[in-house]
Write a protein that holds these residues in place. Structure first.
Motif, short mmCIF file in Angstrom:
data_model
loop_
_atom_site.label_atom_id
_atom_site.label_comp_id
_atom_site.label_asym_id
_atom_site.label_seq_id
_atom_site.Cartn_x
_atom_site.Cartn_y
_atom_site.Cartn_z
N GLU A 236 -5.38 12.34 15.87
CA GLU A 236 -4.62 12.85 17.01
C GLU A 236 -3.14 13.04 16.67
OE1 GLU A 236 -6.32 11.54 21.23
OE2 GLU A 236 -6.92 10.31 19.51
N TYR A 237 -2.60 12.12 15.87
CA TYR A 237 -1.20 12.29 15.44
C TYR A 237 -1.06 13.63 14.71
CZ TYR A 237 3.31 11.73 13.33
OH TYR A 237 4.62 11.95 12.97
N ALA A 238 -1.99 13.87 13.76
CA ALA A 238 -1.92 15.10 12.97
C ALA A 238 -2.05 16.33 13.88
CB ALA A 238 -3.01 15.09 11.91
N ARG A 239 -2.90 16.22 14.90
CA ARG A 239 -3.11 17.38 15.76
C ARG A 239 -1.84 17.71 16.57
NH1 ARG A 239 -7.63 16.78 19.85
NH2 ARG A 239 -8.88 16.71 17.96
N TYR A 240 -1.14 16.69 17.06
CA TYR A 240 0.00 16.95 17.95
C TYR A 240 1.35 16.93 17.25
CZ TYR A 240 -3.42 16.61 21.62
OH TYR A 240 -4.52 16.85 22.40
N PHE A 241 1.44 16.20 16.14
CA PHE A 241 2.77 16.06 15.49
C PHE A 241 2.76 16.43 14.01
CE2 PHE A 241 2.80 13.46 19.27
CZ PHE A 241 3.93 13.95 19.91
N GLY A 242 1.60 16.75 13.47
CA GLY A 242 1.53 17.18 12.08
C GLY A 242 2.15 18.57 11.95
N VAL A 243 2.84 18.79 10.83
CA VAL A 243 3.44 20.11 10.60
C VAL A 243 2.47 20.91 9.73
CG1 VAL A 243 5.39 21.35 9.58
CG2 VAL A 243 5.79 19.21 10.85
N ASN A 244 2.01 22.04 10.29
CA ASN A 244 1.08 22.91 9.56
C ASN A 244 1.62 24.35 9.61
OD1 ASN A 244 0.49 23.91 12.15
ND2 ASN A 244 -1.14 22.39 12.44
N ALA A 245 0.86 25.28 9.03
CA ALA A 245 1.34 26.67 8.93
C ALA A 245 1.57 27.26 10.32
CB ALA A 245 0.33 27.51 8.14
N SER A 246 0.73 26.92 11.27
CA SER A 246 0.88 27.47 12.62
C SER A 246 2.17 26.97 13.29
CB SER A 246 -0.37 27.09 13.42
OG SER A 246 -0.11 27.12 14.79
N VAL A 247 2.47 25.68 13.15
CA VAL A 247 3.72 25.13 13.71
C VAL A 247 4.92 25.82 13.07
CG1 VAL A 247 5.17 23.05 13.78
CG2 VAL A 247 2.74 22.89 14.35
N LEU A 248 4.83 26.04 11.76
CA LEU A 248 5.97 26.62 11.03
C LEU A 248 6.25 28.08 11.39
CD1 LEU A 248 5.69 25.15 7.42
CD2 LEU A 248 7.46 24.69 9.13
N GLU A 249 5.27 28.73 12.03
CA GLU A 249 5.49 30.14 12.41
C GLU A 249 6.70 30.29 13.33
OE1 GLU A 249 1.92 31.78 14.03
OE2 GLU A 249 0.90 31.64 12.07
N GLY A 250 7.01 29.22 14.09
CA GLY A 250 8.15 29.29 15.01
C GLY A 250 9.49 29.08 14.33
N ALA A 251 9.47 28.55 13.10
CA ALA A 251 10.73 28.27 12.39
C ALA A 251 11.29 29.56 11.80
CB ALA A 251 10.48 27.25 11.28
N ARG A 252 12.52 29.52 11.31
CA ARG A 252 13.10 30.67 10.63
C ARG A 252 12.23 31.03 9.43
NH1 ARG A 252 18.98 30.04 11.90
NH2 ARG A 252 18.85 30.54 14.10
N PRO A 253 12.15 32.28 9.06
CA PRO A 253 11.27 32.68 7.94
C PRO A 253 11.65 31.97 6.63
CG PRO A 253 12.13 34.61 9.10
CD PRO A 253 12.81 33.42 9.71
N ASP A 254 12.93 31.64 6.49
CA ASP A 254 13.37 30.99 5.24
C ASP A 254 13.56 29.47 5.44
OD1 ASP A 254 15.50 31.10 6.94
OD2 ASP A 254 16.95 31.83 5.44
N ALA A 255 12.86 28.91 6.43
CA ALA A 255 13.01 27.47 6.70
C ALA A 255 12.52 26.63 5.53
CB ALA A 255 12.25 27.10 7.96
N LEU A 256 13.22 25.52 5.29
CA LEU A 256 12.81 24.58 4.25
C LEU A 256 11.91 23.52 4.87
CD1 LEU A 256 16.30 23.78 2.64
CD2 LEU A 256 14.68 25.58 1.97
#
Ligand code: NCD
Length: 304
Positions: A236-256
């Protein structure tokens, strides 16, 4: 001149900039053995770690070696601690042997500060409980600076076990001092009201925190600092707070993507993100050695 490095909180922006500039100069010594020198050949350094470590301990030892110092680790598990000797007494013993730099990691917040008041040696905080981990914040800062050029106006999202994290605390102090915006995100049970008072935004919504982020820094769940669990299950932690490719879509394209390590693969970060193009996790490791060389030089300047 300061003989100890105990935390980021007391440091000025000028001192932080000085340490990062010095670390950039030292970095060549990490990459190229021919550039290493023996300018500090008369210096003895000892690590004294009461908590587990791979990166911090080894990079302090290598930082010492690359400056020509004699660097050794006291293996606490086989030392007199097991015969009942206190932390302070052990530290005083090493100090009286003539050791010049003691790098300390301890589960108790304030342990390095206590030692620093009682020894001649420089004391460097390698992590004290949930309080501070100054060299981690400095190596994170160097990594961000190398990729982004400046801290001003950057959005940094720090995700995970905020309340227990000395890495989050030191990073908030440093990033706020240097002009970045910080958003802290995690389960409500893992957030810290104190850090919110330091000017960081706080939320339980990972996608909101990551939106337009320039840096996404995930933290390890500090299971060793908790008796009970602060969330129902790792899945459940991974589902709600894990950072995956889908979550990163909202970040800047060049996000670290950053993580202090060690990472629980598939929990805090998915494997594709850890090993992906945005990940600078191994840059952090390399910069850790350079930053620790800069910190050793800074503290030795202040040693009488
Ligand atoms: C961190 C620590 O020990 O605080 N690790 C490290 O120094 N690279 C973070 C952690 O253990 O989760």
């Amino acid at each position: 001149m300061q003989k100890d490095l105990l935390g980021i909180q007391p440091l000025s922006a000028e001192t932080i900039r000085h340490l990062l500039t010095s670390a950039r100069r030292h970095k060549a010594k990490v990459r190229d053995p021919a550039q290493r020198d023996d300018t500090r050949k008369h210096v003895a350094l000892n690590t004294l770690f009461y908590e587990n470590s791979t990166r911090t301990k080894m990079s302090f030892l290598m930082a010492g070696e690359y400056l020509g110092a004699k660097a050794a680790d006291l293996n606490v598990a086989t030392g007199s601690v097991c015969k009942g000797e206190t932390f302070l007494d052990t530290g005083k013993v090493l100090d009286r042997m003539g050791i010049d730099v003691l790098v300390v990691r301890h589960g108790m917040a304030g342990a390095p500060h206590l030692l620093a008041r009682n020894v001649r040696a420089c004391v460097v905080n390698g992590g004290d409980g949930s309080n501070e981990h100054p060299t981690q914040a400095l190596l994170d800062a160097l990594t961000i600076l190398e990729h982004k050029g400046s801290f001003t106006g950057l959005n940094v999202a720090i995700v995970g076990d905020i309340a227990n994290s000395r890495v989050a605390r030191s990073n908030v102090f440093l990033l706020k001092t240097m002009g970045a915006s910080v958003t802290l995100v995690g389960p409500a049970t893992m957030l810290s009201a104190e850090l919110a008072t330091l000017g960081a935004a706080v939320t339980t919504d990972v996608r909101q925190a990551v939106r337009d982020a320039d840096v996404v820094m995930a933290l390890r769940i500090q299971a060793e600092r908790e008796k009970g669990s602060k969330f129902p299950s790792l899945t459940e932690y991974a589902r709600y707070f894990g950072v995956n490719a889908s979550v990163l879509e909202g970040a800047r394209p060049d996000a670290l993507v950053m993580h202090p390590g060690p990472v629980n693969r598939g929990v805090e970060l998915t494997a594709d993100v850890i090993d992906g193009a945005r990940s600078v996790i191994l840059d952090q490791v390399e910069n850790g050695v350079a930053v620790r060389m800069a910190v050793l030089e800074y503290c030795l300047e202040g040693l009488r």
